[in-house]
Design an enzyme around this catalytic site. Structure first.
Site, mmCIF file in Angstrom:
data_model
loop_
_atom_site.group_PDB
_atom_site.id
_atom_site.type_symbol
_atom_site.label_atom_id
_atom_site.label_comp_id
_atom_site.label_asym_id
_atom_site.label_seq_id
_atom_site.Cartn_x
_atom_site.Cartn_y
_atom_site.Cartn_z
ATOM 1 N N LYS A 259 45.101 42.499 38.456
ATOM 2 C CA LYS A 259 44.049 43.259 37.770
ATOM 3 C C LYS A 259 44.471 43.526 36.320
ATOM 4 O O LYS A 259 45.504 44.136 36.067
ATOM 5 C CB LYS A 259 43.790 44.590 38.499
ATOM 6 C CG LYS A 259 42.789 45.520 37.784
ATOM 7 C CD LYS A 259 42.530 46.808 38.583
ATOM 8 C CE LYS A 259 41.664 47.783 37.800
ATOM 9 N NZ LYS A 259 41.448 49.077 38.490
ATOM 10 N N ASP A 264 40.532 51.675 31.295
ATOM 11 C CA ASP A 264 39.523 52.070 32.270
ATOM 12 C C ASP A 264 39.076 53.507 32.017
ATOM 13 O O ASP A 264 39.710 54.458 32.469
ATOM 14 C CB ASP A 264 40.095 51.925 33.688
ATOM 15 C CG ASP A 264 39.089 52.360 34.752
ATOM 16 O OD1 ASP A 264 37.891 52.491 34.426
ATOM 17 O OD2 ASP A 264 39.508 52.552 35.923
ATOM 18 N N LYS A 271 35.422 59.035 33.656
ATOM 19 C CA LYS A 271 36.527 59.815 34.207
ATOM 20 C C LYS A 271 36.654 61.132 33.441
ATOM 21 O O LYS A 271 36.254 61.220 32.275
ATOM 22 C CB LYS A 271 37.844 59.039 34.030
ATOM 23 C CG LYS A 271 38.012 57.858 34.959
ATOM 24 C CD LYS A 271 39.343 57.169 34.726
ATOM 25 C CE LYS A 271 39.481 55.939 35.605
ATOM 26 N NZ LYS A 271 39.585 56.242 37.032
ATOM 27 N N ASP A 282 46.008 50.337 33.433
ATOM 28 C CA ASP A 282 45.194 49.710 34.472
ATOM 29 C C ASP A 282 45.296 48.175 34.444
ATOM 30 O O ASP A 282 44.590 47.493 35.173
ATOM 31 C CB ASP A 282 43.733 50.178 34.337
ATOM 32 C CG ASP A 282 43.029 50.288 35.672
ATOM 33 O OD1 ASP A 282 43.709 50.255 36.711
ATOM 34 O OD2 ASP A 282 41.777 50.391 35.677
ATOM 35 N N ASP A 341 33.151 53.323 38.152
ATOM 36 C CA ASP A 341 34.607 53.464 38.035
ATOM 37 C C ASP A 341 35.347 52.641 39.104
ATOM 38 O O ASP A 341 36.559 52.468 39.013
ATOM 39 C CB ASP A 341 34.981 54.947 38.137
ATOM 40 C CG ASP A 341 36.372 55.237 37.606
ATOM 41 O OD1 ASP A 341 36.975 54.325 37.000
ATOM 42 O OD2 ASP A 341 36.846 56.376 37.796
ATOM 43 N N GLU A 343 35.658 49.582 39.308
ATOM 44 C CA GLU A 343 35.454 48.323 38.601
ATOM 45 C C GLU A 343 36.505 47.266 38.921
ATOM 46 O O GLU A 343 36.258 46.077 38.741
ATOM 47 C CB GLU A 343 35.429 48.578 37.084
ATOM 48 C CG GLU A 343 36.803 48.625 36.406
ATOM 49 C CD GLU A 343 37.736 49.727 36.918
ATOM 50 O OE1 GLU A 343 37.212 50.718 37.450
ATOM 51 O OE2 GLU A 343 38.968 49.584 36.814
ATOM 52 N N ARG A 345 37.725 46.186 41.730
ATOM 53 C CA ARG A 345 37.286 45.254 42.776
ATOM 54 C C ARG A 345 36.182 44.325 42.256
ATOM 55 O O ARG A 345 36.042 43.206 42.730
ATOM 56 C CB ARG A 345 36.833 46.043 44.023
ATOM 57 C CG ARG A 345 35.713 47.005 43.776
ATOM 58 C CD ARG A 345 35.601 48.087 44.850
ATOM 59 N NE ARG A 345 36.514 49.211 44.628
ATOM 60 C CZ ARG A 345 36.602 50.277 45.401
ATOM 61 N NH1 ARG A 345 35.850 50.376 46.484
ATOM 62 N NH2 ARG A 345 37.445 51.243 45.113
#
Ligand code: BES
Ligand code: MN
Ligand code: ZN
Length: 489
Positions: A259, A264, A271, A282, A341, A343, A345
Site C-alpha cells: 500500500k 491519508d 480524519k 500510510d 477513509d 481507501e 483496500r
C-alpha cells in the site's frame, strides 16, 4: 557500514574496540576467559568491581588492558541458555552505542564459534547509525560506525559468519531505505516521487526492472476503484511495478503488493486533526516492498520477486469520492464506498487483480490498513491473514525467527456478510466489529486466483511519541521468508 568476519586470536586483534560478551556463569564465557588470561586477570578484576558485569543492560568500558585492542567493552548477556536473537541484538546495540560514544568508528565482536545471531547484530549496529536529517538545515555531526567485524574462534566458521553478516547488511540497508521513504513528508514523498525512486532503484541493475503505469494506462485496465481514490488529489496516482529476476525464467515469482498511500487525510470522511501528520506513514507497506527488492538485488537472491505498488493520496476535494459512491473495480466487482477513509483496500484490490498476470507462486500484500489492528495487536506483531495455511505458517515462522513477528487472525466466510451492500456487490467497510478482519475479507474477494497472505502493519511500521519514526518493519520478516524460499538459509 562495512561488515566482515575473520579468524584471529582475540588478544592479537588490532581494533578500536573489542566487544566481549559476558555470561552469568563462573567463567563468564570463552572470550571473557581468554582475554582475562591474556590480560593477567584484568577482566576478572573488573568483574569484582562491576557487580552486574554479566547482566543484560550492563556494558562496561575497560581501557587500560594490555592487549592489541585499544578498548574492551564487556557486554552483559545474562544466562547463556536464555540467550535469543532479541536479547543479543539489544546487548550489541548498547555496546555499539557505548563504543561510538567513546569515539570508535570501527568495532570487532568476539563471537566464539557461534554464527547464529550475526544477522541481528548487523541490523542492530545499522540501526544505531540511522539518522533522518534530510529535512534539517544542519546535519548530524555524529560519526557513524564505519566497520563492524565478527571474530570467530574457529577458521571453519568464517564462511558462515561472512554470509550471515552480508545477509544482515542487505536487510539493514533495506530497512534504512524503508525508513527513509516512510519518514519523508507527504509533500515530498508523493506517488510520483515513489515512482521515480523505483526507477532509480532499478537503474544499472541487470536483474531489476521497473515499470510505471500512469492514470491513463490504469483507466484502460479498468482500475476504477484505485482511480476513484486519486481523483480527490492533485497528485496523479502511479502503479509501480518492480520485477526482480534472480531465479530461472520458468520459476513463478513471489509477488509483494505494498500500500503506497503517500498521505491519508481520510477524504470526505475526513480524519480528526490530532496526529494526522502520521498518515504520511500510510505508504510504509510500499516502503517495505522497496526495502525487500533492494535487499534481493544486493544479495543476488536466486528467486523471482515482483513488487507491485499502488500509490495515491487520499484527500477531500470537490471531485473526491463521496460516501455512497459506487465504483467498478478492475475485477468487474462493484463497490459501494460507505467510508472514503477505507481507501487502502480500494487501491489494493485493483493492484491485486493486476498481479494475476504474473501467475505468482504466492502473493503477500503489506499495508497500514486498519487502526483496529493497533487495537488488537499493539506495536508488537503485524496482523497476518491468509487464504492458505502453509503460506501463513511460513510467514509466522519467518516473523518468529527474524524477531519481526506477526500474529494470525481468521478470515472465516462468516465475516463476509458484514460487507453486504444494498446497492453494489460489496461495501468498503464492515462495521465496527473485527475491523482488521473485514478489511482482509474485502481483499480476499480479489485474491481467489492465488495463494495470498495479508500483513496489516498499522501498529508495527512506525513509532509514535518522542522517538517518532518509521521502523523498517516488516523488511526482516519478508527477507527471512524470501531467503528461505530461495534456500539460502
Ligand atoms: N491508513 C488507515 C489505517 C490506519 C489508521 C493506520 C491509523 C495506522 C493508524 C486506513 O486507511 C484507514 O483510515 N482505515 C480506517 C478504516 C475504517 C474507515 C473502516 C480505520 O482504521 O479507521
Ligand atoms: Mn484511510
Ligand atoms: Zn490509509
Amino acid at each position: 557500514m562495512q561488515v566482515s568476519a575473520t579468524f584471529l586470536a582475540l588478544d592479537t586483534l588490532k581494533t578500536q574496540c573489542l566487544i566481549i560478551p559476558a555470561f552469568s556463569s563462573s567463567s563468564k564465557g570463552d572470550a571473557f576467559k581468554h582475554i582475562d588470561q591474556k590480560s593477567k586477570g584484568a577482566l576478572s578484576k573488573a568483574a569484582k568491581k562491576i557487580k552486574n558485569i554479566a547482566e543484560p543492560n550492563t556494558c562496561s568500558l575497560l581501557t587500560d588492558i594490555n592487549i592489541s585492542a585499544q578498548r574492551v567493552l564487556v557486554v552483559g548477556l545474562g544466562k547463556a541458555s536464555d540467550l535469543n536473537a532479541k536479547k543479543y541484538a539489544a546487548g550489541i546495540a548498547n555496546a555499539i552505542k557505548a563504543a561510538k560514544a567513546a569515539g570508535a568508528t570501527e568495532v570487532s565482536i568476539a563471537c566464539g564459534e557461534d554464527v547464529s545471531f550475526i544477522k541481528e547484530a548487523v541490523i542492530s549496529a545499522s540501526e544505531t547509525n540511522y539518522v533522518f536529517d534530510d529535512c534539517k538545515s544542519t546535519k548530524s555531526l555524529a560519526k557513524p560506525l564505519a566497520k563492524l567485524r565478527f571474530v570467530m574462534s574457529e577458521r571453519k566458521n568464517v564462511k558462515a559468519a561472512t554470509k550471515a553478516a552480508d545477509q544482515g547488511l542487505a536487510i539493514a540497508n533495506g530497512m534504512t531505505l524503508a525508513k527513509t521513504l516512510g519518514n519523508l513528508p507527504g509533500n515530498i514523498c508523493t506517488p510520483t516521487y515513489l515512482a521515480d525512486a523505483a526507477s532509480d532503484l532499478a537503474r544499472g541493475k541487470r536483474k531489476l526492472k521497473t515499470t510505471i503505469l500512469n492514470e491513463a494506462q490504469m483507466k484502460k485496465l479498468g482500475m476504477g476503484s484505485l482511480l476513484s481514490v486519486s481523483r480527490g488529489s492533485r497528485q496523479p496516482a502511479k502503479l509501480i511495478v518492480m520485477e526482480y529476476k534472480g531465479g530461472k525464467a520458468s520459476q513463478k515469482p513471489i509477488a509483494l503488493v505494498g500500500k503506497g498511500l503517500t498521505f491519508d487525510a481520510g477524504g470526505i470522511s475526513i480524519k480528526p486533526g490530532a496526529g494526522m501528520d502520521e498518515m504520511k506513514y500510510d505508504m510504509c507497506g510500499a516502503a517495505s516492498v522497496f526495502g525487500a527488492m533492494q535487499a534481493c538485488v544486493e544479495l543476488e537472491l536466486p528467486i523471482n520477486v515482483v513488487g507491485v505498488i499502488p500509490s495515491s493520496e487520499n484527500l477531500p476535494d470537490g471531485d473526491a469520492n463521496k460516501p455512497g459512491d459506487i465504483v467498478t473495480s478492475m475485477s468487474g466487482q462493484t463497490i459501494e464506498i460507505l467510508n472514503t477513509d477505507a481507501e487502502g483496500r480500494l487501491i489494493l484490490c485493483d493492484a491485486l487483480t493486476y498481479t494475476e498476470r504474473f501467475e505468482p507462486a504466492a502473493v503477500i500484500d503489506i499495508a497500514t490498513l486498519t487502526g483496529a489492528c493497533i487495537v488488537a495487536l499493539g506495536d508488537q506483531a503485524s496482523g497476518l491473514m491468509a487464504n492458505d495455511d502453509k503460506l501463513a505458517d511460513e510467514l509466522l515462522e519467518a516473523g518468529q525467527s527474524s524477531g519481526d513477528r506477526a500474529w494470525r487472525l481468521p478470515i472465516w466466510d462468516e465475516y463476509q456478510s458484514q460487507l453486504d451492500s444494498n446497492f453494489a456487490d460489496m461495501a468498503n467497510i464492515g462495521g465496527p466489529k473485527a475491523g482488521s478482519i473485514t478489511a482482509a475479507c474485502f481483499l480476499a474477494r480479489y485474491t481467489k486466483k492465488f495463494k495470498w497472505a495479508h500483513l496489516d502493519i498499522a501498529g508495527t511500521a512506525w513509532k509514535q511519541g518522542a522517538a517518532k519514526g518509521a521502523t523498517g518493519r516488516p523488511v526482516p520478516l519478508l527477507m527471512e521468508f524470501l531467503m528461505k524460499r530461495a534456500r539460502v538459509i
